[in-house]
Design a protein around this motif. Sequence first.
Motif, PDB file in Angstrom:
ATOM      1  N   ALA A  48       9.581   1.428  -7.948  1.00  0.00           N
ATOM      2  CA  ALA A  48       9.174   2.533  -8.831  1.00  0.00           C
ATOM      3  C   ALA A  48       8.132   2.110  -9.853  1.00  0.00           C
ATOM      4  CB  ALA A  48      10.406   3.116  -9.520  1.00  0.00           C
ATOM      5  N   THR A  49       7.306   1.134  -9.489  1.00  0.00           N
ATOM      6  CA  THR A  49       6.182   0.799 -10.364  1.00  0.00           C
ATOM      7  C   THR A  49       4.890   0.986  -9.568  1.00  0.00           C
ATOM      8  OG1 THR A  49       6.086  -1.548  -9.766  1.00  0.00           O
ATOM      9  CG2 THR A  49       7.566  -0.949 -11.592  1.00  0.00           C
ATOM     10  N   LEU A  50       3.817   1.278 -10.287  1.00  0.00           N
ATOM     11  CA  LEU A  50       2.528   1.479  -9.619  1.00  0.00           C
ATOM     12  C   LEU A  50       2.100   0.199  -8.914  1.00  0.00           C
ATOM     13  CD1 LEU A  50       0.655   3.580 -12.329  1.00  0.00           C
ATOM     14  CD2 LEU A  50       2.084   4.354 -10.438  1.00  0.00           C
ATOM     15  N   LYS A  51       2.394  -0.943  -9.534  1.00  0.00           N
ATOM     16  CA  LYS A  51       2.046  -2.248  -8.946  1.00  0.00           C
ATOM     17  C   LYS A  51       2.761  -2.415  -7.605  1.00  0.00           C
ATOM     18  CE  LYS A  51       1.762  -7.070 -10.489  1.00  0.00           C
ATOM     19  NZ  LYS A  51       2.694  -7.778  -9.629  1.00  0.00           N
ATOM     20  N   ALA A  52       4.057  -2.112  -7.591  1.00  0.00           N
ATOM     21  CA  ALA A  52       4.823  -2.245  -6.342  1.00  0.00           C
ATOM     22  C   ALA A  52       4.273  -1.295  -5.282  1.00  0.00           C
ATOM     23  CB  ALA A  52       6.305  -1.953  -6.605  1.00  0.00           C
ATOM     24  N   PHE A  53       3.966  -0.072  -5.666  1.00  0.00           N
ATOM     25  CA  PHE A  53       3.456   0.893  -4.688  1.00  0.00           C
ATOM     26  C   PHE A  53       2.144   0.397  -4.059  1.00  0.00           C
ATOM     27  CE2 PHE A  53       5.818   4.432  -7.115  1.00  0.00           C
ATOM     28  CZ  PHE A  53       6.917   4.301  -6.287  1.00  0.00           C
ATOM     29  N   LEU A  54       1.270  -0.158  -4.900  1.00  0.00           N
ATOM     30  CA  LEU A  54      -0.017  -0.627  -4.363  1.00  0.00           C
ATOM     31  C   LEU A  54       0.160  -1.836  -3.461  1.00  0.00           C
ATOM     32  CD1 LEU A  54      -2.583  -0.117  -7.257  1.00  0.00           C
ATOM     33  CD2 LEU A  54      -2.402   1.118  -5.092  1.00  0.00           C
ATOM     34  N   GLU A  55       1.183  -2.643  -3.745  1.00  0.00           N
ATOM     35  CA  GLU A  55       1.448  -3.799  -2.876  1.00  0.00           C
ATOM     36  C   GLU A  55       2.059  -3.368  -1.539  1.00  0.00           C
ATOM     37  OE1 GLU A  55       2.080  -6.973  -6.540  1.00  0.00           O
ATOM     38  OE2 GLU A  55       3.820  -6.262  -5.405  1.00  0.00           O
ATOM     39  N   LEU A  56       2.860  -2.305  -1.574  1.00  0.00           N
ATOM     40  CA  LEU A  56       3.608  -1.896  -0.379  1.00  0.00           C
ATOM     41  C   LEU A  56       2.852  -0.932   0.538  1.00  0.00           C
ATOM     42  CD1 LEU A  56       7.075  -1.248  -2.089  1.00  0.00           C
ATOM     43  CD2 LEU A  56       6.658  -2.921  -0.261  1.00  0.00           C
ATOM     44  N   THR A  57       1.939  -0.159  -0.023  1.00  0.00           N
ATOM     45  CA  THR A  57       1.354   0.932   0.766  1.00  0.00           C
ATOM     46  C   THR A  57       0.455   0.445   1.905  1.00  0.00           C
ATOM     47  OG1 THR A  57       0.146   3.028   0.655  1.00  0.00           O
ATOM     48  CG2 THR A  57      -0.682   1.244  -0.731  1.00  0.00           C
ATOM     49  N   HIS A  58       0.419   1.246   2.964  1.00  0.00           N
ATOM     50  CA  HIS A  58      -0.522   1.016   4.066  1.00  0.00           C
ATOM     51  C   HIS A  58      -1.845   1.737   3.779  1.00  0.00           C
ATOM     52  CE1 HIS A  58       3.521   1.149   6.102  1.00  0.00           C
ATOM     53  NE2 HIS A  58       3.064   0.042   6.622  1.00  0.00           N
ATOM     54  N   LEU A  59      -1.827   2.671   2.857  1.00  0.00           N
ATOM     55  CA  LEU A  59      -2.998   3.524   2.639  1.00  0.00           C
ATOM     56  C   LEU A  59      -3.988   2.858   1.690  1.00  0.00           C
ATOM     57  CD1 LEU A  59      -1.252   6.996   2.132  1.00  0.00           C
ATOM     58  CD2 LEU A  59      -1.905   5.864   4.268  1.00  0.00           C
ATOM     59  N   SER A  60      -5.230   3.351   1.745  1.00  0.00           N
ATOM     60  CA  SER A  60      -6.257   2.840   0.841  1.00  0.00           C
ATOM     61  C   SER A  60      -6.539   3.888  -0.229  1.00  0.00           C
ATOM     62  CB  SER A  60      -7.531   2.554   1.643  1.00  0.00           C
ATOM     63  OG  SER A  60      -8.606   2.402   0.752  1.00  0.00           O
TER      64      SER A  60
END
Length: 156
Positions: free
Chosen positions: A79-91
């Motif tokens: 639930a952090t923006l940092k985690a989301f950017l590390e986990l996402t497949h999208l650009s």
Amino acid sequence: MKANIGINEANSHGVANALAKLLADEFVLDTKTRNAHWNVEGPDFHAMHLFFESQYEMLDDIMDGVAERIRSIGHYAPATLKAFLELTHLSERSDSKNDSMGFMKELLADHESIIIFIRENINKFASEYNDAGTSDYITGLMEQHEKMAWMLRSHL
Ligand SMILES: [Fe+2]
């Protein structure tokens, strides 16, 4: 307290890890859809502004559902923006010139990539991880993305 629901730790971890990636994708796609809602320009502004709003409202519900599904099988949702950017497949990169067609093409590609990721996991969750509930849940989610993708595709 641990969830005692008949899925072993390794299996529920496998499912939670895949759902964490999916949650990150939903979050990024929600943000990209808001970008389109806020910044779209052109003679079709009003209709497109409202259309993108209806799409991110659906994504808000989806995002919440994925996070709560992770909690339901006994894990914590990223639930952090940092985690989301590390986990996402999208650009996050955007080629759009703030025109509705550019935004639609990008968002459609993202929905389609999420649909493919979900489809790859439907059988895996049920047969490999013994989690029929999450398999069923993501099947419904895939159908929602397929409908949203159709709405975007129909403009192109
Ligand atoms: Fe708004």
